[in-house]
Design a protein around this motif. Structure first.
Motif, mmCIF file in Angstrom:
data_model
loop_
_atom_site.group_PDB
_atom_site.id
_atom_site.type_symbol
_atom_site.label_atom_id
_atom_site.label_comp_id
_atom_site.label_asym_id
_atom_site.label_seq_id
_atom_site.Cartn_x
_atom_site.Cartn_y
_atom_site.Cartn_z
ATOM 1 N N PRO A 1 0.825 -1.222 0.000
ATOM 2 C CA PRO A 1 0.000 0.000 0.000
ATOM 3 C C PRO A 1 0.855 1.265 0.000
ATOM 4 N N TYR A 2 1.957 1.230 0.740
ATOM 5 C CA TYR A 2 2.842 2.401 0.794
ATOM 6 C C TYR A 2 3.390 2.729 -0.587
ATOM 7 N N LEU A 3 3.867 1.722 -1.322
ATOM 8 C CA LEU A 3 4.452 1.974 -2.643
ATOM 9 C C LEU A 3 3.415 2.529 -3.613
ATOM 10 N N PHE A 4 2.192 2.042 -3.520
ATOM 11 C CA PHE A 4 1.126 2.571 -4.376
ATOM 12 C C PHE A 4 0.916 4.064 -4.109
ATOM 13 N N LEU B 1 -5.634 -4.320 -7.551
ATOM 14 C CA LEU B 1 -5.612 -3.096 -6.740
ATOM 15 C C LEU B 1 -6.035 -3.382 -5.306
ATOM 16 N N ASN B 2 -6.791 -4.463 -5.098
ATOM 17 C CA ASN B 2 -7.199 -4.793 -3.728
ATOM 18 C C ASN B 2 -6.016 -5.199 -2.851
ATOM 19 N N LYS B 3 -4.874 -5.408 -3.477
ATOM 20 C CA LYS B 3 -3.675 -5.760 -2.712
ATOM 21 C C LYS B 3 -2.993 -4.527 -2.114
ATOM 22 N N ILE B 4 -3.384 -3.338 -2.576
ATOM 23 C CA ILE B 4 -2.678 -2.132 -2.170
ATOM 24 C C ILE B 4 -3.557 -1.167 -1.360
ATOM 25 N N THR B 5 -4.730 -1.628 -0.938
ATOM 26 C CA THR B 5 -5.617 -0.728 -0.190
ATOM 27 C C THR B 5 -5.180 -0.547 1.262
ATOM 28 N N GLY B 6 -4.424 -1.493 1.787
ATOM 29 C CA GLY B 6 -4.023 -1.411 3.188
ATOM 30 C C GLY B 6 -5.102 -1.882 4.120
ATOM 31 N N ILE B 7 -6.188 -2.469 3.563
ATOM 32 C CA ILE B 7 -7.281 -2.970 4.401
ATOM 33 C C ILE B 7 -6.826 -4.236 5.107
ATOM 34 N N THR B 8 -6.939 -4.202 6.442
ATOM 35 C CA THR B 8 -6.462 -5.338 7.240
ATOM 36 C C THR B 8 -7.609 -5.937 8.030
ATOM 37 N N SER C 1 -10.919 0.626 12.068
ATOM 38 C CA SER C 1 -9.670 -0.087 12.356
ATOM 39 C C SER C 1 -9.174 -0.808 11.111
ATOM 40 N N ILE C 2 -10.082 -1.481 10.406
ATOM 41 C CA ILE C 2 -9.722 -2.228 9.205
ATOM 42 C C ILE C 2 -9.214 -1.307 8.103
ATOM 43 N N LEU C 3 -9.814 -0.121 7.986
ATOM 44 C CA LEU C 3 -9.452 0.823 6.929
ATOM 45 C C LEU C 3 -8.351 1.800 7.339
ATOM 46 N N SER C 4 -7.920 1.749 8.581
ATOM 47 C CA SER C 4 -7.092 2.820 9.157
ATOM 48 C C SER C 4 -5.791 3.065 8.388
ATOM 49 N N PHE C 5 -5.108 2.013 7.956
ATOM 50 C CA PHE C 5 -3.817 2.222 7.279
ATOM 51 C C PHE C 5 -4.020 2.888 5.920
ATOM 52 N N VAL D 1 -14.759 5.363 1.091
ATOM 53 C CA VAL D 1 -15.415 5.013 -0.171
ATOM 54 C C VAL D 1 -14.373 4.671 -1.234
ATOM 55 N N MET D 2 -13.339 5.505 -1.322
ATOM 56 C CA MET D 2 -12.279 5.274 -2.304
ATOM 57 C C MET D 2 -11.602 3.927 -2.071
ATOM 58 N N LEU D 3 -11.278 3.619 -0.814
ATOM 59 C CA LEU D 3 -10.590 2.372 -0.497
ATOM 60 C C LEU D 3 -11.476 1.160 -0.758
ATOM 61 N N LEU D 4 -12.753 1.282 -0.450
ATOM 62 C CA LEU D 4 -13.667 0.166 -0.679
ATOM 63 C C LEU D 4 -13.860 -0.103 -2.168
ATOM 64 N N ILE D 5 -13.845 0.962 -2.965
ATOM 65 C CA ILE D 5 -13.923 0.789 -4.423
ATOM 66 C C ILE D 5 -12.659 0.094 -4.937
ATOM 67 N N LEU D 6 -11.500 0.582 -4.499
ATOM 68 C CA LEU D 6 -10.237 -0.040 -4.906
ATOM 69 C C LEU D 6 -10.179 -1.505 -4.490
ATOM 70 N N ASN D 7 -10.773 -1.803 -3.350
ATOM 71 C CA ASN D 7 -10.738 -3.170 -2.821
ATOM 72 C C ASN D 7 -11.572 -4.141 -3.651
ATOM 73 N N LYS D 8 -12.443 -3.606 -4.494
ATOM 74 C CA LYS D 8 -13.271 -4.446 -5.360
ATOM 75 C C LYS D 8 -12.579 -4.745 -6.700
ATOM 76 N N ILE D 9 -11.479 -4.063 -6.960
ATOM 77 C CA ILE D 9 -10.794 -4.193 -8.243
ATOM 78 C C ILE D 9 -9.644 -5.208 -8.122
ATOM 79 N N PRO D 10 -9.614 -6.219 -8.966
ATOM 80 C CA PRO D 10 -8.519 -7.203 -8.915
ATOM 81 C C PRO D 10 -7.149 -6.528 -8.986
#
Length: 351
Positions: A83-86, A344-351, A287-291, A333-342
């Motif tokens: 997520p940091y590199l993205f 890109l969901n690896k770089i959302t930082g969602i834990t 908490s899940i979206l915090s990073f 909203v932005m992170l949840l959208i990114l998390n739906k995209i193949p």
């Protein structure tokens, strides 16, 4: 592994506080020094200097409850660095276009020079990136720390924390003592990491009391507020002894310790009543979206400020809460959208 409820609250409150700091800091730099609205900005910021520390303490709770091995590091570092590199690339492009212009980007040598400089010190792109390098450093030594914590006596951990706390106080004084410099090489944010583990496992009656936690927190707030205003007044400009990047300060340590004790020992059902389930779900969500929110929020805040939506002529007591909510909603909203995209969901930082 089952989620620890109060750890979700730590991270949720931490990310809310981080955004408040990023918003209120505009009042410290963009308003008239010592004016009433400047003082209001200082007041708002003084209440949340615990924020980034809670993330480190939460990591101490989660990681040091079991032995960490060198083999665990690649997986753990990947979750932070991808997520940091993205976001590094996003902020890098923004910096290139905003500061240097598109023509600057066309030069390979210019781009490489800025890239190397930014990789060495990513805060030139955006200030919040310092946290990534710090937490990577903590993760790298976590196998060593976990082995020590596993075998150390409680008295030995208290001894470490006592030295660490003393060094924090001494480091705030403008007097060079070379022994302190060498000891700091072995402590720094590792102290907050171990403190989180210690407070999680302590049986001390005082450190399990929300009232004691509230007292420590309020003491930290008062020291921050008065310390910043008075040192700035005598210096004739903003003096950041009590509001440092990284918050290795007495006042921030008191705030974070107090807030940790409060959240760990709070009876959430009693405090929130019938709303407890909904509020806990919200805390878990944050908490899940915090990073991801942490990495992306300054981009939005800078846009709000640049286009005049975030106006420091408005009291921070009104402005900061409104834009904190807006920033969290838009980032989520932005992170949840990114998390739906193949991919890109690896770089959302969602834990």
């Amino acid at each position: 592994m089952k989620r620890i409820v109060y750890v979700d609250y730590l991270k949720a409150l931490g990310i809310i506080g981080v955004i408040i700091i990023h918003l209120s800091s505009k009042y410290l730099t963009e308003t008239q020094f010592l004016s009433p609205i400047w003082i209001q900005g200082v007041a708002v910021e003084s209440f949340v200097r615990f924020s980034i520390i809670l993330f480190v303490m939460a990591s101490g709770v989660l990681l040091l409850r079991k032995k960490q091995t060198v083999e665990d590091l690649p997986r753990r570092l990947k979750r932070v660095l991808l997520p940091y590199l993205f976001w590094f690339i996003i902020y890098f492009i923004v910096k290139m276009v905003k500061v240097h212009g598109i023509s600057y980007m066309l030069s390979i040598s210019n781009t490489l020079n800025l890239l190397i400089t930014a990789l060495a010190d990513p805060t030139i792109l955006s200030v919040q990136f310092w946290f990534v390098y710090m937490i990577v450093g903590v993760y790298l030594v976590s196998p060593i720390i976990s082995t020590w914590v596993e075998h150390a006596k409680r008295s030995e951990i208290r001894y470490f924390l006592a030295i660490w706390f003393a060094l924090i106080i001494i480091s705030m004084v403008e007097f060079r003592f070379i022994l302190v410099e060498y000891l700091n090489c072995f402590m720094g944010f590792v102290g907050y990491f171990i403190l989180g583990h210690y407070l999680h496992n302590t049986k001390n009656v005082y450190l399990r009391s929300p009232r004691v936690g509230l007292l420590l927190y309020l003491l930290g707030v008062v020291i921050t507020l008065l310390g910043f205003i008075l040192t700035s007044y005598f210096a004739g400009s903003n003096n950041y002894t009590f509001i440092k990047l990284g918050d290795l300060t007495l006042n921030s340590a008191l705030q974070a310790t107090g807030m940790f004790i409060i959240l760990k020992n709070m009876d959430y059902t009693k405090v929130f009543g019938r709303f407890e389930s909904s509020i806990t779900k919200l805390a878990t969500y944050l908490s899940i979206l915090s990073f991801g929110i942490y990495l992306s929020n300054i981009l939005l805040i800078n846009l709000f400020f640049k286009f005049g939506f975030y106006n420091v002529a408005v009291s921070p007591f009104i402005n900061v809460p409104i834009f904190t909510i807006i920033t969290i909603l838009l980032c989520s909203v932005m992170l949840l959208i990114l998390n739906k995209i193949p991919y890109l969901n690896k770089i959302t930082g969602i834990t």
